[in-house]
Design an enzyme around this catalytic site. Sequence first.
Site, PDB file in Angstrom:
ATOM      1  N   GLU B  60      41.354  27.117  34.981  1.00  0.00           N
ATOM      2  CA  GLU B  60      41.936  28.018  33.980  1.00  0.00           C
ATOM      3  C   GLU B  60      43.184  27.447  33.327  1.00  0.00           C
ATOM      4  O   GLU B  60      43.429  27.679  32.140  1.00  0.00           O
ATOM      5  CB  GLU B  60      42.253  29.373  34.611  1.00  0.00           C
ATOM      6  CG  GLU B  60      41.024  30.227  34.923  1.00  0.00           C
ATOM      7  CD  GLU B  60      40.225  29.753  36.117  1.00  0.00           C
ATOM      8  OE1 GLU B  60      40.718  28.897  36.874  1.00  0.00           O
ATOM      9  OE2 GLU B  60      39.087  30.233  36.301  1.00  0.00           O
ATOM     10  N   HIS B 129      38.695  40.761  41.211  1.00  0.00           N
ATOM     11  CA  HIS B 129      37.835  41.014  40.055  1.00  0.00           C
ATOM     12  C   HIS B 129      38.120  42.372  39.418  1.00  0.00           C
ATOM     13  O   HIS B 129      37.354  42.842  38.594  1.00  0.00           O
ATOM     14  CB  HIS B 129      36.354  40.940  40.462  1.00  0.00           C
ATOM     15  CG  HIS B 129      35.900  39.558  40.827  1.00  0.00           C
ATOM     16  ND1 HIS B 129      36.346  38.905  41.945  1.00  0.00           N
ATOM     17  CD2 HIS B 129      35.050  38.702  40.207  1.00  0.00           C
ATOM     18  CE1 HIS B 129      35.780  37.712  42.007  1.00  0.00           C
ATOM     19  NE2 HIS B 129      34.990  37.560  40.969  1.00  0.00           N
TER      20      HIS B 129
END
Lengths: 358, 326
Positions: B60, B129
């Site tokens: 990322e 998540h």
Amino acid sequence: MTRVATFEVHYTRLIDRDGRPTQPLPPLAEDRDAMVEMYRAMVLTRTFDTRAIALQRTGRLGTYASSLGQEAIAVGVGVAMTPADVLLPYARDHGAQLLRGVTLTELFLFWGGDERGSNFATPRQDFPVTVPIATHLPHAAGAAMAFKLRGERRAAVCLCGDGATSKGDFYEGLNLAGVWQVPAVFVVCNNAWAISMPRAAQTAAETLAQKAFAAGMSCEQVDGNDVVAVRIAMEAALTRARAGEGPHLIEAITYRLADHTTADDASRYRDDEVVGAHWEDDPIKRIKAYLVDQMDWSKEEEEAVIAACSVEVEAAAEAYLAIPPQPVEAIFDFMYETLPTDLAAQRDALLKEVTRRG
Amino acid sequence: MAELTLVQAVNAALAQAMEEDERVLVLGEDVGVDGGVFRATDGLLDRFGPTRVFDTPLAETVVAGAAIGLAAQGFRPVAEIQFMGFMYSTLDQMISHAARLRWRTRGRLTCPMVLRAPYGGGIRAIEHHSESTEALFAQIPGLRVVIPSAPNRAYGLLLNAIRCPDPVVFLEPKRIYRTIREEVALGTAVAPLDSCFVLNEGRDLTLVSWGASVIETMAVAETLSRDGIGAEVIDVGTLRPLDSATILRSVEKTGRCVIVHEAARTGGFGGEIAARLADEGLLFLQAPVKRVTGYDTVIPLPRLEHHYLPSTDRILTAAREVLAFE
Ligand SMILES: Cc1ncc(C[n+]2csc(CCOP(=O)(O)OP(=O)(O)O)c2C)c(N)n1
Ligand SMILES: [Mg+2]
């Protein structure tokens, strides 16, 4: 020009896909009990996997990451470790966790969305599964440094996937382990995919193992579907690490036979035929063929193992399903050592609301 | 016009932006062949090819960082992070560079990028998540933070975010990715940045929310209306820069306000809105401003998660409390 450094990566396979030795085998391969123990552990792992997927499909488990096809790595790693070592697993290491003493019920709880699934009764110092990819490699360097500082003959064992090798934390963890020369063994489970991304799209490097060279660390590749090769490599690396000879990286080559998780549809990005061909390399089929050919593994013994694993997994699934959720106030437990006053007020408000709703 | 879900609207906005401006690029993990883990980029690789849509390695930091480099070079990168919980390693890039490149170089280099991510809970996911940490980004001067709560606004806001010359963090409430369908006017970006949306008018109470919580907030307004109580519902839409004028105007009228968000309470963005009300709207207020939020804990795993998310029940209780205050 002078050559200042050279690097070589070696690959080891001891037993081929048909269960035939590729070279003279180490004594381990003659030890029937040890071979059967590993076989059983792999079958147990797969039985758990099948049950977990079935529970997920019927809404009784959360999204689940299958270890189908990777059982030899987890089991080879798990059997090579001693209880004093510390495991830092990634999401497909159920087999290693089970050998460490994590229970099947705890695994179900974890994948069922219950925090207690990470509070293992037995390997108290093992880390829980790390979900943010590769963020745990630095932890392994730190934990291994703790062993070194205290002069303990223990090692940290950290696993991750091929995709994980692209992350900064991966390099940072390896680099520190190299600089500090700590007793850590890193295992990269190269299963050829990171969700939809093939291994070649992660790095232009020829091997993943060679990333260890940049950290001044020794490395090797093993056939990750050959449990004997994995275990032998692990045992050697652990012995060196515990003796203060520094960290090591093993790239274990396998193949992800399942979808990435139960939320994934791999047919969007890879051909079923290609996957089908990889079933030839199934690690369980391989060790079973070895047992049958070399160790007179009988049909009765086979059936007994399958039956015992089913019974064990079934009992754990039942136990898991019978465990009620934690009381709501558990949301606030363990956030801090002691509950701060403002958090206590939030907890009381929630309890009041729950009572009011009845 | 097309009937779209929120995630389809995101997809349509990406396609539209790529169609109208060839500087627009899409990058991220699994955004190409797979079409993104939520299918937000579905079909873009086929349609625009591998020089416009890039699958990146699993990292990322480099997704955000490379987007900054591309943006400084005149491209309009739209980078996807698979889940908000995996944005944390982009913070250094976003805070130290994306937010400040223009400021640092006195306008010589700019960073017209969008960093997209699904966010929020309620999908029964494993840890990391379900995060709602939008306030982390909203605190950073130089970043814009945009959160749609319906397909139509998702389409317009994303198009405007991509056209915007500043870096935008665009957070998509994944719990409602597929739960609502709405007519979306393709090709026109009607939802402007930097403005709150008044979804329901009312004289008695102001309910302020954003993201998926807007659904429960609207449901509460509906319940209240059956009792003859008029709740004005404001969808914040752009957290940063905040359109406080719309909120103040509403509270001037209603005198009462409840702020609803999924994120943990302390340091949550609701605190900023409450502070602005205290600062600029104190004389309109007839009751304390209440917040209905997640608790100051990690968002629990699925077995307890529903207790954490602001429920209609909790919002309604707070609304009645504020209404009853004299
Ligand atoms: C930091 C981070 N980014 C993205 C994800 C989402 N994600 C989960 S698994 C995965 C792929 C992992 O690939 P690999 O490391 O090869 O392990 P495998 O799943 O193949 O065993 C991704 C991208 C994540 N969990 N963490
Ligand atoms: Mg992989």
